[in-house]
Design a protein around this motif. Structure first.
Motif, mmCIF file in Angstrom:
data_model
loop_
_atom_site.group_PDB
_atom_site.id
_atom_site.type_symbol
_atom_site.label_atom_id
_atom_site.label_comp_id
_atom_site.label_asym_id
_atom_site.label_seq_id
_atom_site.Cartn_x
_atom_site.Cartn_y
_atom_site.Cartn_z
ATOM 1 N N THR A 29 0.850 -1.192 0.000
ATOM 2 C CA THR A 29 0.000 0.000 0.000
ATOM 3 C C THR A 29 0.882 1.237 0.000
ATOM 4 O OG1 THR A 29 -1.920 1.020 1.063
ATOM 5 C CG2 THR A 29 -0.184 0.248 2.535
ATOM 6 N N TRP A 33 -2.316 6.365 -1.376
ATOM 7 C CA TRP A 33 -3.563 5.612 -1.613
ATOM 8 C C TRP A 33 -4.483 5.733 -0.391
ATOM 9 C CZ3 TRP A 33 -7.002 2.145 0.232
ATOM 10 C CH2 TRP A 33 -7.911 1.583 -0.666
ATOM 11 N N ARG A 37 -8.009 7.726 -0.654
ATOM 12 C CA ARG A 37 -9.220 6.896 -0.655
ATOM 13 C C ARG A 37 -10.007 6.948 0.648
ATOM 14 N NH1 ARG A 37 -9.958 3.353 -5.171
ATOM 15 N NH2 ARG A 37 -8.347 3.999 -6.646
ATOM 16 N N CYS A 114 -20.751 -0.355 13.468
ATOM 17 C CA CYS A 114 -20.409 1.077 13.462
ATOM 18 C C CYS A 114 -21.560 1.961 13.906
ATOM 19 C CB CYS A 114 -19.935 1.483 12.077
ATOM 20 S SG CYS A 114 -18.482 0.556 11.582
ATOM 21 N N ARG A 153 -4.530 -5.788 2.802
ATOM 22 C CA ARG A 153 -4.412 -4.326 2.690
ATOM 23 C C ARG A 153 -5.763 -3.622 2.580
ATOM 24 N NH1 ARG A 153 -2.367 -3.149 -3.531
ATOM 25 N NH2 ARG A 153 -4.182 -4.089 -4.558
ATOM 26 N N GLN A 217 -14.759 -7.751 4.423
ATOM 27 C CA GLN A 217 -15.510 -6.598 3.896
ATOM 28 C C GLN A 217 -15.370 -6.501 2.380
ATOM 29 O OE1 GLN A 217 -16.301 -2.333 5.454
ATOM 30 N NE2 GLN A 217 -14.315 -2.148 4.446
ATOM 31 N N GLY A 219 -15.556 -3.765 0.066
ATOM 32 C CA GLY A 219 -15.532 -2.314 0.250
ATOM 33 C C GLY A 219 -16.544 -1.548 -0.585
ATOM 34 N N GLN A 220 -16.634 -1.882 -1.870
ATOM 35 C CA GLN A 220 -17.473 -1.050 -2.746
ATOM 36 C C GLN A 220 -18.963 -1.102 -2.444
ATOM 37 O OE1 GLN A 220 -16.771 -0.718 -6.846
ATOM 38 N NE2 GLN A 220 -14.616 -0.178 -6.575
ATOM 39 N N VAL A 222 -20.343 -1.814 0.369
ATOM 40 C CA VAL A 222 -20.533 -1.160 1.671
ATOM 41 C C VAL A 222 -20.469 0.352 1.482
ATOM 42 C CG1 VAL A 222 -19.645 -0.899 4.024
ATOM 43 C CG2 VAL A 222 -19.566 -3.138 2.913
ATOM 44 N N HIS A 254 -20.101 9.095 11.858
ATOM 45 C CA HIS A 254 -19.193 7.958 11.980
ATOM 46 C C HIS A 254 -18.005 8.176 11.044
ATOM 47 C CE1 HIS A 254 -17.561 4.000 12.136
ATOM 48 N NE2 HIS A 254 -17.943 3.676 10.919
ATOM 49 N N ALA A 256 -15.708 6.480 8.884
ATOM 50 C CA ALA A 256 -15.294 5.278 8.152
ATOM 51 C C ALA A 256 -14.482 5.650 6.926
ATOM 52 C CB ALA A 256 -16.503 4.462 7.722
ATOM 53 N N ASN A 257 -14.838 6.777 6.320
ATOM 54 C CA ASN A 257 -14.169 7.175 5.090
ATOM 55 C C ASN A 257 -14.507 8.653 4.862
ATOM 56 O OD1 ASN A 257 -13.550 7.679 2.329
ATOM 57 N ND2 ASN A 257 -13.610 5.477 1.955
ATOM 58 N N ARG A 259 -14.567 10.333 2.289
ATOM 59 C CA ARG A 259 -15.426 10.553 1.116
ATOM 60 C C ARG A 259 -16.897 10.295 1.445
ATOM 61 N NH1 ARG A 259 -13.809 6.940 -3.322
ATOM 62 N NH2 ARG A 259 -12.959 5.581 -1.724
ATOM 63 N N ILE A 260 -17.172 9.331 2.309
ATOM 64 C CA ILE A 260 -18.558 9.050 2.716
ATOM 65 C C ILE A 260 -19.096 10.235 3.535
ATOM 66 C CG2 ILE A 260 -20.073 7.536 4.093
ATOM 67 C CD1 ILE A 260 -18.131 5.222 3.517
ATOM 68 N N ASN A 284 -10.964 4.236 11.546
ATOM 69 C CA ASN A 284 -12.321 3.816 11.909
ATOM 70 C C ASN A 284 -12.253 2.954 13.174
ATOM 71 O OD1 ASN A 284 -14.841 2.665 12.115
ATOM 72 N ND2 ASN A 284 -14.983 2.020 9.976
HETATM 73 O O1 UT7 Z 1 -17.469 1.447 9.055
HETATM 74 C C1 UT7 Z 1 -17.998 0.237 8.589
HETATM 75 C C2 UT7 Z 1 -18.511 0.406 7.229
HETATM 76 N N1 UT7 Z 1 -17.418 0.383 6.300
HETATM 77 C C3 UT7 Z 1 -17.303 1.355 5.413
HETATM 78 O O2 UT7 Z 1 -18.020 2.325 5.417
HETATM 79 C C4 UT7 Z 1 -16.234 1.167 4.333
HETATM 80 C C5 UT7 Z 1 -16.822 1.482 2.981
HETATM 81 N N2 UT7 Z 1 -15.853 1.269 1.921
HETATM 82 C C6 UT7 Z 1 -14.786 2.067 1.708
HETATM 83 O O3 UT7 Z 1 -14.547 2.993 2.472
HETATM 84 C C7 UT7 Z 1 -13.941 1.827 0.489
HETATM 85 O O4 UT7 Z 1 -14.597 0.930 -0.358
HETATM 86 C C8 UT7 Z 1 -12.514 1.291 0.824
HETATM 87 C C9 UT7 Z 1 -11.689 2.361 1.495
HETATM 88 C C10 UT7 Z 1 -12.622 0.054 1.713
HETATM 89 C C11 UT7 Z 1 -11.799 0.896 -0.473
HETATM 90 O O5 UT7 Z 1 -11.721 2.014 -1.339
HETATM 91 P P1 UT7 Z 1 -12.241 1.886 -2.834
HETATM 92 O O6 UT7 Z 1 -11.989 3.187 -3.461
HETATM 93 O O7 UT7 Z 1 -13.654 1.392 -2.815
HETATM 94 O O8 UT7 Z 1 -11.266 0.814 -3.417
HETATM 95 P P2 UT7 Z 1 -11.633 -0.584 -4.094
HETATM 96 O O9 UT7 Z 1 -12.024 -1.588 -3.075
HETATM 97 O O10 UT7 Z 1 -12.537 -0.359 -5.245
HETATM 98 O O11 UT7 Z 1 -10.238 -1.000 -4.678
HETATM 99 C C12 UT7 Z 1 -9.593 -0.238 -5.714
HETATM 100 C C13 UT7 Z 1 -8.203 -0.789 -5.924
HETATM 101 C C14 UT7 Z 1 -8.164 -2.307 -6.039
HETATM 102 O O12 UT7 Z 1 -7.142 -2.652 -6.969
HETATM 103 P P3 UT7 Z 1 -7.519 -3.040 -8.495
HETATM 104 O O13 UT7 Z 1 -8.412 -4.223 -8.366
HETATM 105 O O14 UT7 Z 1 -8.216 -1.829 -9.031
HETATM 106 O O15 UT7 Z 1 -6.198 -3.291 -9.077
HETATM 107 C C15 UT7 Z 1 -7.740 -2.754 -4.674
HETATM 108 O O16 UT7 Z 1 -7.059 -3.994 -4.698
HETATM 109 O O17 UT7 Z 1 -7.404 -0.482 -4.793
HETATM 110 C C16 UT7 Z 1 -6.773 -1.661 -4.304
HETATM 111 N N3 UT7 Z 1 -6.556 -1.528 -2.881
HETATM 112 C C17 UT7 Z 1 -5.465 -0.944 -2.361
HETATM 113 N N4 UT7 Z 1 -4.394 -0.394 -2.950
HETATM 114 C C18 UT7 Z 1 -3.453 0.127 -2.154
HETATM 115 C C19 UT7 Z 1 -7.367 -1.927 -1.852
HETATM 116 N N5 UT7 Z 1 -6.806 -1.600 -0.690
HETATM 117 C C20 UT7 Z 1 -5.624 -0.991 -0.973
HETATM 118 C C21 UT7 Z 1 -4.602 -0.429 -0.195
HETATM 119 N N6 UT7 Z 1 -3.550 0.109 -0.817
HETATM 120 N N7 UT7 Z 1 -4.653 -0.399 1.158
#
Ligand code: UT7
Length: 327
Positions: A29, A33, A37, A114, A153, A217, A219-220, A222, A254, A256-257, A259-260, A284
């Protein structure tokens, strides 16, 4: 009419700071990033062996009592929101009461991930509003590091450890909790859960080998549900109480992100100056985020300020509370 008002807030975060730079050495990571994110720069981790959620929560509750100048013996009821209980049973709330000396209280846990702090705050407020109790403590505490896979990650960068607590007391003034909307959709559990360790899949060598005792989780989905549902209830609670964005002092969301949170604030028509954040420092902390946010920004609040508390999390669970700050 008796209302339930938050009269004191306190919190505890462990000393150890896990930075994005340290995570760069642990998983594939980057600091860039994680910040772009999620908005997170660092999070706290409870490293000491033998320390658990109840230890962070007890520190928060003791600080709470000290700040209010009361003895833990005066607490009537203590509710602990957590998904990382010290043990499957008994309730962590019971352990907290034992550790702080809240010998006259009864206590139980609420499992709403959460949204746990919001669920617990509304539940505890009922005992104040109906005149049953004078002092109810609501704790939100999670040791997320206990259920994270530090080789994954996509989850290990997001969460941190921490605990916050508030004291609810009765008031006849027009302050305190005014309205709430709480929701559950169990079908959302497929996107965010822990697979093993419950009665469905008790712990075994296999569950450990397959890493099934960690946060799972997607991520998307959620993320999409969080933005949609959290903003929907936050806007709804404003509408049904005829509150304009000018009437709201702060959004206490809360963490969590980033952007949310930004998307929710935008839909509520709130400028960034009204959006409270500490996600950059703690990540979080699940049930801990909202009381820790109240603690960090306590000095900014004025008596009568309208705050919207909102959350979304595993379950799915979500909700919003409108309250008028009491001091
Ligand atoms: O509080 C409980 C409720 N939870 C939430 O509210 C979490 C909601 N979700 C999120 O906040 C976001 O979905 C995350 C922060 C978990 C992830 O962000 P995202 O912008 O949705 O990323 P993604 O899952 O779509 O992944 C995009 C890319 C992927 O790579 P490829 O497939 O595009 O090559 C992931 O493998 O980012 C990659 N990735 C990372 N890269 C670098 C995922 N985690 C990491 C990381 N570092 N830590």
């Amino acid at each position: 009419m008796i209302r339930a008002a938050i009269t004191t807030v306190a919190g505890y975060v462990p000393d150890y700071i896990l930075t994005n730079q340290e995570l760069e050495k642990m998983v594939d990571t980057t600091d860039e990033w994680i910040i772009s994110r999620t908005g997170i720069k660092e999070r706290r981790i409870l490293k000491e062996p033998g320390k658990a959620t109840s230890d962070m929560a007890s520190a928060a509750v003791l600080e709470l009592c000290k700040k209010r100048g009361i003895s833990p013996k005066e607490i009537d009821l203590l509710i602990c929101a957590t998904v990382t209980p010290d043990m499957v049973f008994p309730a962590t709330a019971n352990i907290i009461c034992d550790k702080v000396g809240a010998t006259e209280a009864w206590s139980y846990d609420v499992s709403a991930a959460c949204s746990g702090f919001l669920y617990s705050l509304v539940t505890g407020a009922q005992f104040i509003q109906n005149g049953t109790y004078k002092k109810v403590v609501i704790v939100g505490a999670d040791k997320m590091s206990a259920i994270l896979d530090y080789e994954d990650r996509s989850t290990c960068v997001i969460f941190g450890d921490g605990a916050g607590a508030v004291l609810l007391e009765p008031t006849t003034e027009d302050i305190g909790i005014q309205d709430f909307i709480l929701k559950t959709n169990g079908a959302g559990r497929q996107h965010l859960h822990m697979k093993a360790g419950g009665s469905l899949m008790p712990a075994s060598h296999e569950t450990v080998d397959k890493k099934l005792h960690y946060v799972y989780q997607e991520g998307q989905p959620v993320y999409k549900h969080a933005v949609y549902n959290m903003s929907e209830v936050s806007v709804e609670i404003m509408k049904r109480n005829k509150l304009s964005s000018d009437d709201i002092a702060y959004l206490v969301s809360h963490q969590a992100n980033k952007r949310i949170i930004d998307a929710t604030a935008e839909r509520m028509g709130l400028g960034s100056e009204k959006v409270l954040m500490n996600i950059q420092r703690y990540g979080n902390t699940t049930a801990g985020t909202i009381p820790l946010l109240l603690m960090d920004y306590e000095k900014k609040f004025k008596k009568g300020d309208s705050l919207i508390l909102s959350a979304f999390g595993g379950g799915f669970t979500w909700g919003a509370i409108w309250l008028k700050w009491a001091y």
